[in-house]
Design a protein around this motif. Structure first.
Motif, PDB file in Angstrom:
ATOM      1  N   HIS A   1       0.930  -1.060  -0.121  1.00 40.33           N
ATOM      2  CA  HIS A   1      -0.018  -0.061   0.114  1.00 40.33           C
ATOM      3  C   HIS A   1       1.003   1.036   0.017  1.00 40.33           C
ATOM      4  O   HIS A   1       0.759   2.263   0.601  1.00 40.33           O
ATOM      5  N   HIS A   2       1.913   1.120  -0.952  1.00 38.67           N
ATOM      6  CA  HIS A   2       2.815   2.388  -1.005  1.00 38.67           C
ATOM      7  C   HIS A   2       2.731   2.997  -2.142  1.00 38.67           C
ATOM      8  O   HIS A   2       2.426   2.235  -3.570  1.00 38.67           O
ATOM      9  N   GLY A   3       2.576   4.165  -2.366  1.00 38.52           N
ATOM     10  CA  GLY A   3       2.835   4.818  -3.629  1.00 38.52           C
ATOM     11  C   GLY A   3       1.194   4.665  -4.336  1.00 38.52           C
ATOM     12  O   GLY A   3       0.246   4.524  -3.714  1.00 38.52           O
ATOM     13  N   THR A   4       1.206   4.791  -5.643  1.00 39.20           N
ATOM     14  CA  THR A   4      -0.071   4.520  -6.233  1.00 39.20           C
ATOM     15  C   THR A   4      -0.491   3.212  -6.428  1.00 39.20           C
ATOM     16  O   THR A   4       0.360   2.336  -6.753  1.00 39.20           O
ATOM     17  N   HIS A   5      -1.675   2.528  -5.598  1.00 38.25           N
ATOM     18  CA  HIS A   5      -1.579   0.993  -5.237  1.00 38.25           C
ATOM     19  C   HIS A   5      -3.166   0.954  -5.200  1.00 38.25           C
ATOM     20  O   HIS A   5      -4.062   1.902  -5.289  1.00 38.25           O
ATOM     21  N   LEU A   6      -3.585  -0.180  -5.068  1.00 37.49           N
ATOM     22  CA  LEU A   6      -4.957  -0.837  -5.271  1.00 37.49           C
ATOM     23  C   LEU A   6      -4.999  -1.495  -3.824  1.00 37.49           C
ATOM     24  O   LEU A   6      -4.214  -2.109  -3.388  1.00 37.49           O
ATOM     25  N   ASP A   7      -6.130  -1.199  -3.259  1.00 41.39           N
ATOM     26  CA  ASP A   7      -6.588  -2.116  -2.053  1.00 41.39           C
ATOM     27  C   ASP A   7      -7.517  -3.028  -2.551  1.00 41.39           C
ATOM     28  O   ASP A   7      -8.671  -2.782  -3.237  1.00 41.39           O
ATOM     29  N   ALA A   8      -7.436  -4.363  -2.254  1.00 47.31           N
ATOM     30  CA  ALA A   8      -8.153  -5.506  -2.773  1.00 47.31           C
ATOM     31  C   ALA A   8      -9.178  -5.461  -1.423  1.00 47.31           C
ATOM     32  O   ALA A   8      -8.861  -5.075  -0.363  1.00 47.31           O
ATOM     33  N   PRO A   9     -10.366  -6.062  -1.851  1.00 45.79           N
ATOM     34  CA  PRO A   9     -11.233  -6.169  -0.538  1.00 45.79           C
ATOM     35  C   PRO A   9     -10.948  -6.898   0.539  1.00 45.79           C
ATOM     36  O   PRO A   9     -11.474  -6.429   1.591  1.00 45.79           O
ATOM     37  N   THR A  10      -9.909  -7.671   0.801  1.00 46.04           N
ATOM     38  CA  THR A  10      -9.462  -8.316   1.799  1.00 46.04           C
ATOM     39  C   THR A  10      -8.517  -7.369   2.625  1.00 46.04           C
ATOM     40  O   THR A  10      -8.236  -7.730   3.737  1.00 46.04           O
ATOM     41  N   HIS A  11      -8.327  -6.172   2.307  1.00 47.68           N
ATOM     42  CA  HIS A  11      -7.721  -5.335   2.925  1.00 47.68           C
ATOM     43  C   HIS A  11      -7.832  -4.985   4.416  1.00 47.68           C
ATOM     44  O   HIS A  11      -7.082  -4.617   5.226  1.00 47.68           O
ATOM     45  N   PHE A  12      -9.373  -4.701   4.450  1.00 44.36           N
ATOM     46  CA  PHE A  12      -9.802  -4.428   5.889  1.00 44.36           C
ATOM     47  C   PHE A  12     -10.798  -5.773   6.418  1.00 44.36           C
ATOM     48  O   PHE A  12     -11.458  -6.245   5.645  1.00 44.36           O
ATOM     49  N   VAL A  13     -10.398  -6.237   7.842  1.00 39.82           N
ATOM     50  CA  VAL A  13     -10.971  -7.256   8.190  1.00 39.82           C
ATOM     51  C   VAL A  13     -11.854  -6.803   9.411  1.00 39.82           C
ATOM     52  O   VAL A  13     -11.596  -6.021  10.304  1.00 39.82           O
ATOM     53  N   ASN A  14     -13.539  -7.010   9.091  1.00 37.51           N
ATOM     54  CA  ASN A  14     -14.348  -6.002  10.081  1.00 37.51           C
ATOM     55  C   ASN A  14     -14.515  -6.794  11.228  1.00 37.51           C
ATOM     56  O   ASN A  14     -14.170  -8.287  11.326  1.00 37.51           O
ATOM     57  N   LYS A  15     -14.703  -6.349  12.384  1.00 38.81           N
ATOM     58  CA  LYS A  15     -15.126  -6.892  13.599  1.00 38.81           C
ATOM     59  C   LYS A  15     -16.659  -7.018  13.342  1.00 38.81           C
ATOM     60  O   LYS A  15     -17.453  -6.613  12.644  1.00 38.81           O
ATOM     61  N   PRO A  16     -17.099  -8.205  14.258  1.00 36.91           N
ATOM     62  CA  PRO A  16     -18.358  -8.639  14.012  1.00 36.91           C
ATOM     63  C   PRO A  16     -19.592  -7.684  13.805  1.00 36.91           C
ATOM     64  O   PRO A  16     -20.425  -7.690  13.161  1.00 36.91           O
ATOM     65  N   GLU A  17     -19.313  -6.427  14.848  1.00 40.66           N
ATOM     66  CA  GLU A  17     -20.207  -5.323  14.638  1.00 40.66           C
ATOM     67  C   GLU A  17     -20.426  -4.610  13.683  1.00 40.66           C
ATOM     68  O   GLU A  17     -21.461  -3.754  13.554  1.00 40.66           O
ATOM     69  N   THR A  18     -19.409  -4.551  12.702  1.00 45.43           N
ATOM     70  CA  THR A  18     -19.258  -3.637  11.805  1.00 45.43           C
ATOM     71  C   THR A  18     -19.262  -4.437  10.242  1.00 45.43           C
ATOM     72  O   THR A  18     -19.526  -3.804   9.409  1.00 45.43           O
ATOM     73  N   LEU A  19     -19.985  -5.783  10.435  1.00 48.67           N
ATOM     74  CA  LEU A  19     -20.019  -6.574   9.132  1.00 48.67           C
ATOM     75  C   LEU A  19     -21.463  -6.021   8.796  1.00 48.67           C
ATOM     76  O   LEU A  19     -22.647  -6.048   9.715  1.00 48.67           O
ATOM     77  N   GLU A  20     -21.774  -6.024   7.610  1.00 51.02           N
ATOM     78  CA  GLU A  20     -23.268  -5.466   7.077  1.00 51.02           C
ATOM     79  C   GLU A  20     -23.719  -6.615   6.081  1.00 51.02           C
ATOM     80  O   GLU A  20     -24.846  -6.329   5.350  1.00 51.02           O
ATOM     81  N   THR A  21     -22.960  -7.559   6.205  1.00 50.03           N
ATOM     82  CA  THR A  21     -23.263  -8.657   5.150  1.00 50.03           C
ATOM     83  C   THR A  21     -22.927 -10.171   5.671  1.00 50.03           C
ATOM     84  O   THR A  21     -21.757 -10.149   6.304  1.00 50.03           O
ATOM     85  N   ALA A  22     -23.791 -11.198   5.348  1.00 45.78           N
ATOM     86  CA  ALA A  22     -23.304 -12.467   5.991  1.00 45.78           C
ATOM     87  C   ALA A  22     -22.125 -12.968   5.268  1.00 45.78           C
ATOM     88  O   ALA A  22     -21.454 -13.888   5.766  1.00 45.78           O
ATOM     89  N   THR A  23     -21.932 -12.428   4.134  1.00 42.59           N
ATOM     90  CA  THR A  23     -20.736 -13.042   3.047  1.00 42.59           C
ATOM     91  C   THR A  23     -19.866 -11.929   2.895  1.00 42.59           C
ATOM     92  O   THR A  23     -19.902 -11.319   1.495  1.00 42.59           O
ATOM     93  N   PRO A  24     -19.088 -11.267   3.824  1.00 45.32           N
ATOM     94  CA  PRO A  24     -18.223 -10.197   3.151  1.00 45.32           C
ATOM     95  C   PRO A  24     -17.293 -10.600   2.133  1.00 45.32           C
ATOM     96  O   PRO A  24     -16.606 -11.739   2.108  1.00 45.32           O
ATOM     97  N   ASP A  25     -17.040  -9.757   1.092  1.00 49.71           N
ATOM     98  CA  ASP A  25     -15.946 -10.004   0.003  1.00 49.71           C
ATOM     99  C   ASP A  25     -14.678  -9.825   0.824  1.00 49.71           C
ATOM    100  O   ASP A  25     -14.055  -9.165   1.234  1.00 49.71           O
TER     101      ASP A  25
END
Length: 323
Positions: free
Chosen positions: A96-120
């Motif tokens: 995540h240095h310079g011009t870069h892409l964040d893939a969906p797995t970049h952030f791992v939610n705590k259960p209370e911040t999940l808004e879907t049963a099947t997070p990407d």
């Protein structure tokens, strides 16, 4: 001999159609242009194992603001041939240095911040070509940003009394800005935010200090804008591909450090990545997107395809039509 005339006319018509067909790509090419949305990655010689020696830059490299270490370029022994030799290097580079892409797995939610049963939770190698391309929906807030900077002689200041890029100040991407492009939103589009903040890209580093970070007081996507974007997705039953921005992250600086990476920080990441959004950060030359015919730009993300990656360095291009 009389039927020869229609045959000649028919042949001429075929030639005309063929000429028109083969010249279409050239005409289309003349109307389009390519924008490189990528900053160069500065590199340094290796000091301590795996660390950059900032006193030994490669070329004209200088440190940039980053959540990680500066990039190291290690020269390996040359590979000789009878006609010369190959240069082989090894690069040590944060995802995540310079011009870069964040893939969906970049952030791992705590259960209370999940808004879907099947997070990407897809990693970089699991992203398809459809994930990395799409039509650009541009949100340009650069005039508001510049007007705020003008209050301090055009320079950012961490003190919000001098330059204020909090959600409440309105000098960021607001819910109203999302509403303004709502009719352009559809499956697979990329929302690209032009703030003009990349003018400070080379004025910060090596850590999280300097004008580019500005004490986490910089423009981006407000919490209300994230909320409104998700509302529109749900209403239209669509899913955008992702977000891109010309600063170190798509969220506003105030939201990123709110408070000190605690709860409710990084709302676009916390809510968007689990939905499958991808993110492009530290983009360059986003001002050129505003010079194109509205709605004509398509983005192409050349991202590293390393197994298990949470993101990676990306060479990002846009193809646009001239006005």
């Amino acid at each position: 001999m009389r039927p020869a005339v229609p045959r000649i006319l028919f042949s001429l018509l075929l030639v005309a159609v063929a000429v028109a067909f083969w010249t279409l790509p050239a005409q289309a090419q003349a109307k389009s242009f390519i924008i490189d949305l990528t900053h160069p990655i500065p590199t340094f010689q290796q000091g301590d194992v795996g660390q950059a020696d900032l006193s030994k830059p490669i070329g004209k490299s200088r440190p940039i603001a980053s959540f990680g270490s500066q990039a190291v370029l290690v020269g390996l022994p040359n590979f000789p041939t009878g006609d010369g030799h190959f240069i082989l290097n090894r690069i040590i580079l944060g995802e995540h240095h310079g011009t870069h892409l964040d893939a969906p797995t970049h952030f791992v939610n705590k259960p209370e911040t999940l808004e879907t049963a099947t997070p990407d939770r897809r990693t970089t190698d699991q992203l398809s070509e459809k994930d990395l391309t799409g039509r650009v929906v541009l949100i340009d807030v650069s005039r508001r940003v510049q007007a705020e900077l003008a209050k301090n002689g055009g320079k950012p200041d961490p003190d919000p009394k001098k330059t204020n890029f909090s959600d409440a100040a309105g000098n960021v991407v607001t819910a109203a800005d999302i509403n303004a492009v709502a009719n352009q939103l559809d499956n697979g589009v990329w929302i690209v935010i032009h703030t003009g903040w990349s003018q400070f890209f080379w004025q910060s580093g090596p850590g999280l200090e300097g004008p580019y970070i500005n004490g986490f007081n910089f423009p981006g996507l407000s919490k209300a804008a994230v909320d409104r974007l998700i509302e529109i997705e749900n209403q239209k039953k669509i899913r955008i591909n992702g977000l891109g921005a010309d600063q170190i992250q798509v969220d506003t600086g105030a939201n990123a450090g709110a408070p000190q990476f605690g709860k409710e920080a990084f709302p676009a990441h916390v809510r968007g990545l689990q939905r499958g959004w991808k993110m492009l950060e530290n983009l360059a030359n986003t001002d050129l997107l505003a010079q194109a015919t509205p709605g004509s730009c398509a983005i192409f993300v050349g991202a590293l395809k390393h197994v298990g990656g949470s993101g990676g360095a990306a060479r990002v291009f846009a193809q646009c039509e001239n006005k």
